[in-house]
Design a protein around this motif. Structure first.
Motif, mmCIF file in Angstrom:
data_model
loop_
_atom_site.group_PDB
_atom_site.id
_atom_site.type_symbol
_atom_site.label_atom_id
_atom_site.label_comp_id
_atom_site.label_asym_id
_atom_site.label_seq_id
_atom_site.Cartn_x
_atom_site.Cartn_y
_atom_site.Cartn_z
ATOM 1 N N GLY A 64 -50.953 3.284 -75.487
ATOM 2 C CA GLY A 64 -50.055 2.178 -75.149
ATOM 3 C C GLY A 64 -50.493 1.503 -73.857
ATOM 4 N N GLY A 65 -50.001 0.302 -73.649
ATOM 5 C CA GLY A 65 -50.336 -0.413 -72.416
ATOM 6 C C GLY A 65 -49.163 -1.223 -71.916
ATOM 7 N N LEU A 66 -49.067 -1.327 -70.602
ATOM 8 C CA LEU A 66 -48.073 -2.210 -69.973
ATOM 9 C C LEU A 66 -48.835 -3.058 -68.965
ATOM 10 N N LEU A 67 -48.643 -4.351 -69.028
ATOM 11 C CA LEU A 67 -49.341 -5.244 -68.111
ATOM 12 C C LEU A 67 -48.454 -5.499 -66.899
ATOM 13 N N ALA A 68 -48.981 -5.199 -65.734
ATOM 14 C CA ALA A 68 -48.202 -5.434 -64.505
ATOM 15 C C ALA A 68 -48.745 -6.683 -63.829
ATOM 16 N N TRP A 69 -47.850 -7.586 -63.494
ATOM 17 C CA TRP A 69 -48.237 -8.817 -62.803
ATOM 18 C C TRP A 69 -48.778 -8.446 -61.418
ATOM 19 N N MET A 114 -58.265 7.910 -77.061
ATOM 20 C CA MET A 114 -57.569 7.989 -75.780
ATOM 21 C C MET A 114 -56.087 7.673 -75.988
ATOM 22 N N THR A 115 -55.221 8.553 -75.544
ATOM 23 C CA THR A 115 -53.795 8.305 -75.764
ATOM 24 C C THR A 115 -53.100 8.025 -74.431
ATOM 25 N N GLY A 116 -51.789 8.172 -74.396
ATOM 26 C CA GLY A 116 -51.045 7.920 -73.165
ATOM 27 C C GLY A 116 -50.789 6.441 -72.972
ATOM 28 N N ILE A 117 -50.369 6.110 -71.741
ATOM 29 C CA ILE A 117 -50.018 4.720 -71.421
ATOM 30 C C ILE A 117 -50.864 4.249 -70.241
ATOM 31 N N ALA A 118 -51.463 3.090 -70.398
ATOM 32 C CA ALA A 118 -52.198 2.479 -69.282
ATOM 33 C C ALA A 118 -51.335 1.388 -68.670
ATOM 34 N N VAL A 119 -51.141 1.465 -67.368
ATOM 35 C CA VAL A 119 -50.453 0.389 -66.650
ATOM 36 C C VAL A 119 -51.550 -0.424 -65.970
ATOM 37 N N ILE A 120 -51.683 -1.674 -66.412
ATOM 38 C CA ILE A 120 -52.860 -2.453 -66.008
ATOM 39 C C ILE A 120 -52.434 -3.633 -65.133
#
Ligand SMILES: C[S@@+](CC[C@H](N)C(=O)[O-])C[C@H]1O[C@@H](n2cnc3c(N)ncnc32)[C@H](O)[C@@H]1O
Length: 249
Positions: free
Chosen positions: A106-111, A1-7
């Motif tokens: 990739g991943g970005l953690l959102a508060w 799985m590619t792309g970016i996950a905003v979690i």
């Protein structure tokens, strides 16, 4: 799985994560961290700690992306924010190109939840090389506030407005909405609204062991909140608080 996950990671505790967020965290190879001052150090550690606690089956790494400075004194607030988003997109785009290998996710953690006063999605939209983005919702401080005070934010058939301290200070209590959730308010702008018939439900460090809750008629508790906020900030070096102003109809 590619792309970016905003979690969306709620208030940083494993029990705030949805099952979908846990699965997404476990699918990410590279977490990109765009951090910025004030509470950043502690929130940075909370995020690392969260990953350590919930990622069980997948090797991952963190990449810190240097966060461009935002001109907080600019006369044109909108322009300053737009420039800052563009600079963040440039820095993040470079990091993605450099760090994310073929087939990696990739991943970005959102508060809290990325839907509320979070620039992550706007930064991703501004990338020069578009990426596939998946958004995984999280528990917002707004929901944590309502649950902690055991209230519903919406009264029967009525709207609720979500706004900032800056806007509350500039425009006052909206005339067409009696329930207003206020975020990003280091100035305690509730002090300056017309207090008559207004109840406040205030919470700091929501969802954490340090949580502080105060509620009551604005007249009666405004000073108590200002003092509690100042003391909390003195003790820990930072404070995040959210509140609901409810006008009786
Ligand atoms: C940049 S916004 C991010 C909001 C976040 N996306 C959310 O869904 O809660 C930061 C503001 O969220 C609120 N906030 C975030 N975490 C909080 C917490 N643990 N307790 C109280 N308010 C919080 C505060 O109003 C803070 O100024």
């Amino acid at each position: 799985m590619t792309g970016i996950a905003v979690i969306g990671v709620g208030m940083g505790e494993p029990e705030h994560l949805t099952g979908q967020a846990v699965a997404a965290l476990n699918s990410v190879d590279v977490f990109f961290a765009l951090d910025k001052g004030s509470a950043a150090d502690e929130l940075f550690h909370l995020r690392h700690d969260l990953c350590r606690r919930v990622i069980t089956s997948h090797p991952y790494r963190f990449v810190d992306v240097e966060d461009p400075r935002r001109d907080r004194g600019a006369a044109d607030y909108g322009r300053a924010v737009a420039d800052w988003i563009a600079a963040r997109a440039t820095a993040l785009g470079e990091a993605i190109r450099r760090e994310l290998g073929p087939g990696e996710r990739g991943g970005l953690l959102a508060w809290g939840d990325p839907a509320f006063y979070d620039s992550t999605l706007r930064v991703l939209d501004a990338l020069l090389d578009p990426v596939d983005v998946e958004v995984i919702p999280g528990l917002s401080s707004i929901q944590m506030l309502a649950a902690a005070h055991r209230i519903s934010l919406t009264r029967v058939g009525r709207p609720v407005q979500v706004t900032t301290g800056r806007r509350l200070a500039a425009c006052g209590f909206p005339s067409d909405c009696d329930d207003v959730v206020v975020m990003l308010d280091p100035e305690c702008s509730f002090r300056d609204v017309d207090h008559v018939g207004v109840t406040i439900y205030w919470g700091a460090y929501l969802g954490s062991e340090h949580q502080i809750l105060i509620s009551g008629e604005l007249d009666a508790v405004a000073d108590e909140i200002v003092a509690a906020r100042a003391e909390a900030k003195r003790r820990r070096g930072w404070v995040m608080d959210t509140y609901l102003l409810r006008r009786s109809s």
